[in-house]
Design a protein around this motif. Structure first.
Motif, PDB file in Angstrom:
ATOM      1  N   UNK A  51       1.153  -1.594   0.220  1.00 53.02           N
ATOM      2  CA  UNK A  51      -0.080   0.077  -0.136  1.00 53.02           C
ATOM      3  C   UNK A  51       0.564   1.348   0.037  1.00 53.02           C
ATOM      4  N   UNK A  52       0.135   2.218  -0.672  1.00 51.24           N
ATOM      5  CA  UNK A  52       0.482   3.781  -0.706  1.00 51.24           C
ATOM      6  C   UNK A  52       1.832   3.931   0.933  1.00 51.24           C
ATOM      7  N   UNK A  53       1.155   3.950   2.097  1.00 47.85           N
ATOM      8  CA  UNK A  53       1.525   4.042   3.635  1.00 47.85           C
ATOM      9  C   UNK A  53       2.665   3.123   3.786  1.00 47.85           C
ATOM     10  N   UNK A  54       3.149   2.149   3.200  1.00 48.88           N
ATOM     11  CA  UNK A  54       4.177   0.515   3.313  1.00 48.88           C
ATOM     12  C   UNK A  54       5.003   1.379   2.476  1.00 48.88           C
ATOM     13  N   UNK A  55       4.980   2.076   1.873  1.00 48.42           N
ATOM     14  CA  UNK A  55       5.832   2.137   0.762  1.00 48.42           C
ATOM     15  C   UNK A  55       6.590   3.489   1.057  1.00 48.42           C
ATOM     16  N   UNK A  56       6.022   4.894   1.761  1.00 46.13           N
ATOM     17  CA  UNK A  56       6.285   6.158   2.145  1.00 46.13           C
ATOM     18  C   UNK A  56       7.483   5.492   3.450  1.00 46.13           C
ATOM     19  N   UNK A  96       3.668  14.517   3.253  1.00 43.63           N
ATOM     20  CA  UNK A  96       4.045  15.158   1.241  1.00 43.63           C
ATOM     21  C   UNK A  96       4.402  14.045   0.499  1.00 43.63           C
ATOM     22  N   UNK A  97       4.739  13.267   1.207  1.00 42.60           N
ATOM     23  CA  UNK A  97       4.900  11.616   0.540  1.00 42.60           C
ATOM     24  C   UNK A  97       3.786  10.503   0.418  1.00 42.60           C
TER      25      UNK A  97
END
Length: 297
Positions: A51-56, A96-97
């Motif tokens: 998910x975006x959270x894990x990648x960030x 931001x990320x």
């Protein structure tokens, strides 16, 4: 925040003297821009698993490692006056990320980066009384309207998150100016990146518990951190000493095109004519504003 941008580079040391741009500087800027957008594209490949959270979260760890190694902040010497903007910048790094990567997941790389670029463009045009800048603002606004026009497939949440990333990038620029006046070198930016990474430690752990990361997904997330944080930061350290400010700013405006091209070539995303027109309008607004500035600006 080239980022995108989303890049944790201290831009308070931009040179202001006009002059020829060395070929090494052009190549470095091109490599930096491509690296940033490729990193975002590769990171998006891990969205189905992390998910975006894990990648960030992983990207924050990589960015913190690089900045702490370069900036080497002396945290014990920071005063309350110095800690204020550093803490705010740490929050900006975290938001931001996450907002940008979630926007990329929803609306695609090109449109998300284009809307995010409105942050630095707004800072560049804010407070100007030149008619040409008012025209540039109107041109950029027209591009946004075209990009966010009502249609059955419009994802307004994704667009809103991209605009949140733009606001964070603008805040990053303003906070970096303040930190540059209060904290020597890159210590303030490095401290902010480290604090942001600490906040993401439990978040990353939670993602890992609920979504066991595969080697491929973890590798993609790490690559996103290296390509979108480490490489651009080190490239900027080289570029900002050799390239005039207006040339650097003008080249930064090409990032939405690079993002759209990477989205098409790497991720197979497709943009319609209106989307390409919006990207062109926003880039043109920035280019006109930079190229028409007085020499003493």
């Amino acid at each position: 925040m080239q980022a995108a941008p989303t890049r944790p580079a201290d831009r308070a040391v931009l040179p202001t003297k006009r002059g020829a741009v060395p070929m090494a500087g052009v190549c470095t800027m091109l490599a930096s821009g491509l690296s940033t957008q490729l990193g975002a594209a590769i990171g998006s490949l891990a969205f189905p698993v992390l998910g975006p959270v894990g990648v960030v979260a992983v990207r924050q760890y990589v960015a913190a490692a690089v900045l702490l190694a370069v900036g080497r902040p002396r945290l014990r010497s920071f005063t309350r006056r110095q800690w204020g903007p550093v803490l705010l910048l740490a929050a900006v790094f975290g938001v931001v990320n996450l907002s940008l990567y979630t926007a990329i997941d929803r609306i695609g790389l090109g449109p998300a980066v284009t809307l995010e670029f409105l942050g630095p463009l707004t800072i560049a045009l804010a407070g100007s009384r030149r008619r040409v800048d008012l025209g540039c603002a109107a041109l950029a606004a027209a591009g946004v309207v075209a990009l966010m026009r009502p249609r059955p497939t419009a994802d307004y949440l994704g667009m809103g998150l991209a605009l949140l990333a733009a606001a964070c990038w603008a805040a990053y620029i303003l906070l970096n100016r303040s930190i540059g006046q209060r904290v020597p070198g890159a210590q303030g930016t490095a401290a902010a990146a480290g604090l942001s990474a600490l906040v993401y430690l439990p978040i990353g752990a939670g993602v890992a518990v609920h979504h066991t990361p595969s080697a491929g997904a973890l590798g993609a997330a790490v690559a996103a951190g290296v390509l979108s944080s480490a490489v651009p930061f080190l490239a900027d350290l080289f570029t900002l000493r050799r390239v005039p400010a207006e040339a650097f700013g003008l080249f930064m405006s090409v990032n939405p095109v690079l993002a759209a091209a990477v989205g098409v070539l790497v991720l197979g995303q497709r943009l319609d004519v209106a989307a390409w027109s919006s990207i062109a309008a926003i880039i043109l607004a920035n280019a006109i504003s930079i190229l028409t500035r007085p020499r003493h600006a």
